[in-house]
Motif scaffolding. Sequence first.
Motif, PDB file in Angstrom:
ATOM      1  N   GLU A 174      62.926 131.935  78.943  1.00  0.00           N
ATOM      2  CA  GLU A 174      63.334 130.592  79.380  1.00  0.00           C
ATOM      3  C   GLU A 174      63.454 130.539  80.908  1.00  0.00           C
ATOM      4  O   GLU A 174      63.033 129.571  81.543  1.00  0.00           O
ATOM      5  CB  GLU A 174      64.674 130.233  78.728  1.00  0.00           C
ATOM      6  CG  GLU A 174      65.015 128.753  78.776  1.00  0.00           C
ATOM      7  CD  GLU A 174      63.965 127.857  78.095  1.00  0.00           C
ATOM      8  OE1 GLU A 174      63.670 126.798  78.667  1.00  0.00           O
ATOM      9  OE2 GLU A 174      63.438 128.230  77.022  1.00  0.00           O
ATOM     10  N   LYS A 177      60.216 130.169  83.032  1.00  0.00           N
ATOM     11  CA  LYS A 177      59.562 128.859  83.064  1.00  0.00           C
ATOM     12  C   LYS A 177      59.952 128.065  84.311  1.00  0.00           C
ATOM     13  O   LYS A 177      59.387 127.025  84.592  1.00  0.00           O
ATOM     14  CB  LYS A 177      59.955 128.043  81.821  1.00  0.00           C
ATOM     15  CG  LYS A 177      59.433 128.619  80.516  1.00  0.00           C
ATOM     16  CD  LYS A 177      59.933 127.796  79.349  1.00  0.00           C
ATOM     17  CE  LYS A 177      59.517 128.402  78.018  1.00  0.00           C
ATOM     18  NZ  LYS A 177      60.109 127.674  76.876  1.00  0.00           N
ATOM     19  N   GLN A 178      60.979 128.552  85.039  1.00  0.00           N
ATOM     20  CA  GLN A 178      61.500 127.804  86.176  1.00  0.00           C
ATOM     21  C   GLN A 178      61.353 128.601  87.469  1.00  0.00           C
ATOM     22  O   GLN A 178      61.271 129.816  87.436  1.00  0.00           O
ATOM     23  CB  GLN A 178      62.990 127.508  85.938  1.00  0.00           C
ATOM     24  CG  GLN A 178      63.236 126.800  84.600  1.00  0.00           C
ATOM     25  CD  GLN A 178      64.709 126.692  84.322  1.00  0.00           C
ATOM     26  OE1 GLN A 178      65.430 126.088  85.095  1.00  0.00           O
ATOM     27  NE2 GLN A 178      65.164 127.262  83.218  1.00  0.00           N
ATOM     28  N   GLU A 179      61.325 127.903  88.583  1.00  0.00           N
ATOM     29  CA  GLU A 179      61.347 128.549  89.890  1.00  0.00           C
ATOM     30  C   GLU A 179      62.638 128.147  90.582  1.00  0.00           C
ATOM     31  O   GLU A 179      62.784 127.019  91.047  1.00  0.00           O
ATOM     32  CB  GLU A 179      60.129 128.124  90.723  1.00  0.00           C
ATOM     33  CG  GLU A 179      58.850 128.795  90.289  1.00  0.00           C
ATOM     34  CD  GLU A 179      57.708 128.540  91.258  1.00  0.00           C
ATOM     35  OE1 GLU A 179      57.976 128.426  92.470  1.00  0.00           O
ATOM     36  OE2 GLU A 179      56.567 128.459  90.786  1.00  0.00           O
ATOM     37  N   LEU A 180      63.589 129.099  90.644  1.00  0.00           N
ATOM     38  CA  LEU A 180      64.912 128.829  91.177  1.00  0.00           C
ATOM     39  C   LEU A 180      65.303 129.890  92.198  1.00  0.00           C
ATOM     40  O   LEU A 180      64.634 130.910  92.329  1.00  0.00           O
ATOM     41  CB  LEU A 180      65.940 128.829  90.033  1.00  0.00           C
ATOM     42  CG  LEU A 180      65.686 127.884  88.849  1.00  0.00           C
ATOM     43  CD1 LEU A 180      66.649 128.190  87.716  1.00  0.00           C
ATOM     44  CD2 LEU A 180      65.827 126.429  89.285  1.00  0.00           C
ATOM     45  N   TYR A 185      69.312 130.948  89.172  1.00  0.00           N
ATOM     46  CA  TYR A 185      68.886 131.698  87.977  1.00  0.00           C
ATOM     47  C   TYR A 185      70.107 132.233  87.224  1.00  0.00           C
ATOM     48  O   TYR A 185      70.176 132.193  86.001  1.00  0.00           O
ATOM     49  CB  TYR A 185      67.981 132.873  88.367  1.00  0.00           C
ATOM     50  CG  TYR A 185      66.510 132.555  88.424  1.00  0.00           C
ATOM     51  CD1 TYR A 185      65.835 131.989  87.338  1.00  0.00           C
ATOM     52  CD2 TYR A 185      65.767 132.844  89.569  1.00  0.00           C
ATOM     53  CE1 TYR A 185      64.476 131.702  87.410  1.00  0.00           C
ATOM     54  CE2 TYR A 185      64.409 132.564  89.645  1.00  0.00           C
ATOM     55  CZ  TYR A 185      63.771 131.996  88.552  1.00  0.00           C
ATOM     56  OH  TYR A 185      62.433 131.716  88.611  1.00  0.00           O
ATOM     57  N   GLU A 188      71.814 129.351  85.434  1.00  0.00           N
ATOM     58  CA  GLU A 188      71.040 128.937  84.269  1.00  0.00           C
ATOM     59  C   GLU A 188      71.150 129.974  83.160  1.00  0.00           C
ATOM     60  O   GLU A 188      71.292 129.628  81.977  1.00  0.00           O
ATOM     61  CB  GLU A 188      69.571 128.721  84.667  1.00  0.00           C
ATOM     62  CG  GLU A 188      68.650 128.306  83.534  1.00  0.00           C
ATOM     63  CD  GLU A 188      69.001 126.962  82.904  1.00  0.00           C
ATOM     64  OE1 GLU A 188      68.465 126.668  81.826  1.00  0.00           O
ATOM     65  OE2 GLU A 188      69.832 126.208  83.475  1.00  0.00           O
TER      66      GLU A 188
END
Length: 196
Positions: A174, A177-180, A185, A188
Amino acid sequence: MFDYISGLLSYLSGNGIVIEQSGIGYKIVCANPFSYQPLMNQDTKVYIYQYVREDAMILYGFKTREERELFVRLLTVSGIGPKNALAVLASGDPDEIIQAIEAEDNRYLTRFPGIGKKTAGQIILDLKGKLADFSVSNNVNTDAHAENTALSEALDALEMLGYSEREIHRVIPELKKQELTAENYVKEALRLLTNT
């Protein structure tokens, strides 16, 4: 205990490297010093294991935590010293070495310098079944380092917070899927971990 040394790679020879940090050159013995050749005169991070005995204090260096952890585990085997453990790492891939131990593959293990049938059998006896957690945790970190430094830092932070490798491994798909940022991170991941 040192975790890593980061600094300028200023010297390289057949048995090790020198990392310069704050005017001090740290001599570090490595499994394959020439693998650091492309990093000459650049800032380099080396994961460290400090070995102390009556007549010497030696720093052993590794490119990844996975390599270092396997080195430490090999040192727990009767008849294996730092020189043998380093020879195993220089000649093999950590994942392949773990697979050989789990499969009781004496032939694979005896191809390393200084490892005969008796020592290979001892490695299998002492380490078989004890490397599964290590393999999973370091594959997680290796994947993360390859893809995203911020994610890697976040995973390290989650480990420091006390989350198990299994819990962390569950939320990685999961997170990927994101760029943080590393901080986001972690936030999340905590949200995901508390909601599952």
